[in-house]
Scaffold this active site. Structure first.
Site, short mmCIF file in Angstrom:
data_model
loop_
_atom_site.label_atom_id
_atom_site.label_comp_id
_atom_site.label_asym_id
_atom_site.label_seq_id
_atom_site.Cartn_x
_atom_site.Cartn_y
_atom_site.Cartn_z
N HIS A 8 0.86 -1.18 0.00
CA HIS A 8 0.00 0.00 0.00
C HIS A 8 0.90 1.24 0.00
O HIS A 8 2.05 1.18 0.44
CB HIS A 8 -0.91 0.00 1.23
CG HIS A 8 -2.05 -0.94 1.12
ND1 HIS A 8 -2.57 -1.61 2.20
CD2 HIS A 8 -2.81 -1.33 0.05
CE1 HIS A 8 -3.59 -2.36 1.82
NE2 HIS A 8 -3.74 -2.21 0.52
N GLY A 35 1.35 -2.98 -10.22
CA GLY A 35 1.95 -1.96 -11.07
C GLY A 35 2.80 -0.91 -10.40
O GLY A 35 3.99 -0.78 -10.68
N GLY A 54 -2.83 -2.32 -8.04
CA GLY A 54 -3.72 -3.04 -7.12
C GLY A 54 -5.18 -2.66 -7.24
O GLY A 54 -6.04 -3.53 -7.41
N ASP A 59 -4.27 -6.80 -7.49
CA ASP A 59 -4.44 -7.72 -6.35
C ASP A 59 -5.13 -9.00 -6.81
O ASP A 59 -4.77 -10.11 -6.39
CB ASP A 59 -5.26 -7.07 -5.23
CG ASP A 59 -4.58 -5.86 -4.63
OD1 ASP A 59 -3.33 -5.77 -4.67
OD2 ASP A 59 -5.30 -4.98 -4.11
N ASP A 79 -1.24 -1.49 4.79
CA ASP A 79 -1.46 -0.36 5.70
C ASP A 79 -2.80 -0.61 6.40
O ASP A 79 -3.85 -0.32 5.84
CB ASP A 79 -1.48 0.95 4.93
CG ASP A 79 -1.66 2.16 5.82
OD1 ASP A 79 -1.83 1.98 7.05
OD2 ASP A 79 -1.64 3.28 5.30
N HIS A 86 -10.19 -0.81 -2.72
CA HIS A 86 -10.11 -2.18 -3.23
C HIS A 86 -9.98 -3.21 -2.11
O HIS A 86 -9.50 -4.33 -2.33
CB HIS A 86 -8.95 -2.30 -4.24
CG HIS A 86 -7.61 -2.00 -3.65
ND1 HIS A 86 -7.21 -0.75 -3.28
CD2 HIS A 86 -6.56 -2.81 -3.39
CE1 HIS A 86 -5.98 -0.81 -2.80
NE2 HIS A 86 -5.57 -2.05 -2.86
N ASP A 89 -10.78 -6.83 -2.76
CA ASP A 89 -9.75 -7.58 -3.47
C ASP A 89 -8.64 -8.02 -2.53
O ASP A 89 -8.10 -9.13 -2.66
CB ASP A 89 -9.14 -6.74 -4.60
CG ASP A 89 -10.10 -6.47 -5.74
OD1 ASP A 89 -11.09 -7.22 -5.87
OD2 ASP A 89 -9.86 -5.52 -6.49
N ARG A 95 -7.68 -14.58 1.44
CA ARG A 95 -8.46 -15.83 1.52
C ARG A 95 -7.90 -16.88 0.56
O ARG A 95 -7.72 -18.05 0.93
CB ARG A 95 -9.94 -15.55 1.21
CG ARG A 95 -10.82 -16.79 1.33
CD ARG A 95 -12.28 -16.47 1.02
NE ARG A 95 -12.46 -15.96 -0.32
CZ ARG A 95 -12.48 -16.71 -1.43
NH1 ARG A 95 -12.32 -18.01 -1.35
NH2 ARG A 95 -12.65 -16.15 -2.62
#
Length: 123
Positions: A8, A35, A54, A59, A79, A86, A89, A95
């Site tokens: 992040h 990216g 992300g 992500d 963070d 997002h 995501d 998960r």
């Protein structure tokens, strides 16, 4: 070996410091990153495959690589105090890593443990 790197915005300086500290080890593996994070990785001198940013799907791309078992680990400098549009995501990525037993480190201390454990196993 392929390692995914995500950070992040508020954690990118910590991620760069981590990469510089572990540059010798990480230069011997394939790296993939979201990216913007990938640009920071490149600035350390490491080679990296850059995916989408992300928030616009990076992500999810890393989650897909995890589901396909194309990653050995994910280093995600999160963070936890920031708001992230997002976030679904991010939760999905975590998960998927849990479902497919892919180690995921969400802070520099855990990332260092994973890197050190991997390299001690290789020796």
């Amino acid at each position: 070996m392929k390692i995914a790197i995500i950070a992040h915005d508020g954690k990118k300086p910590e991620m760069v410091s981590f990469l510089n500290k572990n540059k010798e080890k990480l230069s011997k593996v394939s790296l993939v990153a979201t990216g913007t994070t990938g640009g920071y990785v490149e600035n350390t001198g490491l080679k990296v495959e850059k995916l989408l940013s992300g928030p616009i799907g990076g992500d999810a791309q890393i989650a897909a690589l995890s589901a396909e078992k194309k990653l050995e680990m994910v280093l995600f400098f999160r963070d936890p105090l920031g708001k992230h549009p997002h976030e679904p995501d991010v939760q999905m990525l975590m998960r998927i890593c849990d479902v497919h037993n892919i180690p995921i480190a969400t802070n520099p201390a855990t990332a260092q443990l994973l890197i050190d454990a991997f390299w001690s196993k290789q020796m």
